[in-house]
Structures are given as C-alpha cells and as structure tokens.
Enzyme design. Structure first.
Site: not given
Length: 271
Positions: A120-124
């Site tokens: 999951l990316d940084l802002n997810s």
C-alpha cells in the site's frame, strides 16, 4: 564457526531426487522472499554442507546443513498470516532514506519477522497482509490467485455510475493496459465522491491513475479486503493473526501445530 570467506565459492549443480530448491527453503525459514534468497546465493552468502554455493539451481533435502551469512538457517516455522491496519503516512518498506516512518516502525514488539503481501503506498491505508513465510507471500501475490482486492475511495470531482462503468472492460492509459475494475458510486460528500472499487490485479498506483483519467483526484484510499481476508473493525495500527483453521480452509493448506522439538542441526554446525 566457519564463515563464507573460509571457503572458495563452489558451483553446485542441481541435485536430483526428492527435495526442494534452496531459495524456497530459505524463504520458508522466513528470512526473505525467494527472489531475495536467489540474490543472496549469487552473492556467495549461502553454504550447503560447508560449501559456498553460487547457483540457486540446487535441491536440498532434510538433514543437510544450510548456513546464511555464517549462521545456521533456522528450521522452517509453520506459515503464519496476520491482518494489519496500515495507517496513512507509513511506507510499506523496511527503511527510508529520508527518515519517513515505515511499516516496521509501527508494528508492536514480540512478533516474528514479517513480510508484507503486496504493498500500500504512502498515502493509502487499510488492510495489509503480513506473513512470516516467503513462499506464502509469493503465492498470495501471484496474479493467478485471482483474489479480489476491494477498496473504498474518496475522490474530488464529478462522476456517475455510467462513467465508472467504463472501467468494467479494462482500460488502456498511455500504453499501459489495466484489467477490469468494478466501480460503483456510493454517495457524495461535498465536492467529493465516495466510490467502491474491486480489482483482481493491482498495478502500481492503478486506482489513482484510472480515476485521474476519468477526471477524479483521489484524496483517500482504503483497502477493505484482500481475497477472503477483511479489514473489518480492526483499529488503525491494529494487528491480528489469521487463525490456522481459516488459513488452511482458504488456501487449501495443511498447517499443523509447531513441532515440539527441533533437529540437532545446531550441534552439526559446531562439528
């Protein structure tokens, strides 16, 4: 204890007969993924029966002595799987060059070495599966698994179900083909649309890119489910182990309780 530098690397041909690939064995011990293990082997970090090997094309059998970086390879623990609620602002990685918080900064103490299944990316935020077993990680990440990943998305802009329905047959953006995505408009909250989205193979930043293509700017992305495993009411930064019975039922495994005792490999290493 002997170290890798005590012996010149020996090229070992793949052995015949029953056994398993050396990289798979290392991955099952929870040290790393199979791909990482293959790289370690090529770097001369692995010994089998006191010989440094430089090819992953080797099958190993029970009773053989395996060492990584001069240390005895631990016995393979039964595969374990955990559900973790990843918060926003946390990287799914072991370290960050500019000091941003990582997954391992947020996990509570006392856990085994765990590896994330996918990213999951940084802002997810939302559900992230973690496992101690490199082979299980690989299995869960393979596209052929075909498990649906379900998301709840908040995006700025105007849309409707007809527009979102364009994603159901797949879409190509700047030469990149994205598979079918089921998307449904749930409600509007001010200028933001809440959308549920389901897909079977998520490419890097796929949801953000396809919605941007439709004129929507994602400002919140929450993963609710990964196949049969649900985020549910798990609190942010909360972590819970998937029961062994559920793991067996969902994956067709036959995981037994941990062994009562280990082999005498440690004593062989001294000798």
């Amino acid at each position: 204890m002997a170290t890798a530098s005590d012996h010149k690397p020996a090229s070992v041909e793949g052995s015949k007969g029953s056994g398993e690939r050396i990289a798979k064995r290392i991955a099952r011990a929870g040290l790393c993924s199979r791909r990482e293990a293959e790289a370690w082997i090529k770097d001369g970090r692995v010994k089998v029966d006191n010989r440094v090997i430089n090819s992953p094309a080797l099958d190993v059998r029970a009773g053989q002595l395996i060492m990584v970086d001069g240390r005895l390879l631990p016995e393979a623990e039964p595969p374990r799987l955990f559900r973790y609620h990843k918060p926003r602002g946390v990287l799914t990685t072991a370290r960050d060059e500019i000091g941003r918080p990582t997954l391992y900064d947020t996990l509570p103490p006392g856990l085994p070495r765990l590896m994330p299944v996918g990213r999951l990316d940084l802002n997810s935020e939302g559900l992230l599966l973690l496992t101690n077993d490199g082979e299980l990680k690989r299995r869960l990440e393979l596209p052929v698994t075909g498990w649906v990943r379900r998301y709840k998305v908040r995006a700025y802009g105007l849309t409707d179900d007809q527009t979102l329905g364009r994603l159901a047959k797949g879409i190509a953006i700047e030469g990149v083909a994205y598979g079918p995505i089921e998307a449904r408009l749930e409600r509007y909250q001010g200028d933001n649309a809440w959308i549920t989205m389901s897909l079977r193979e998520g490419k890097n930043r796929e949801i953000r890119r396809v919605l941007d293509y439709l004129g929507l700017s994602v400002n919140r992305l929450i993963r609710l489910a990964y196949g049969p495993f649900q985020l549910g009411a798990l609190a942010k930064r909360g972590i819970e182990e998937v029961p062994r019975k559920v793991l067996n039922d969902q994956l067709g495994l036959n995981i037994e309780s941990p062994h009562r005792a280990r082999t005498s490999a440690a004593s062989r290493a001294k000798g």
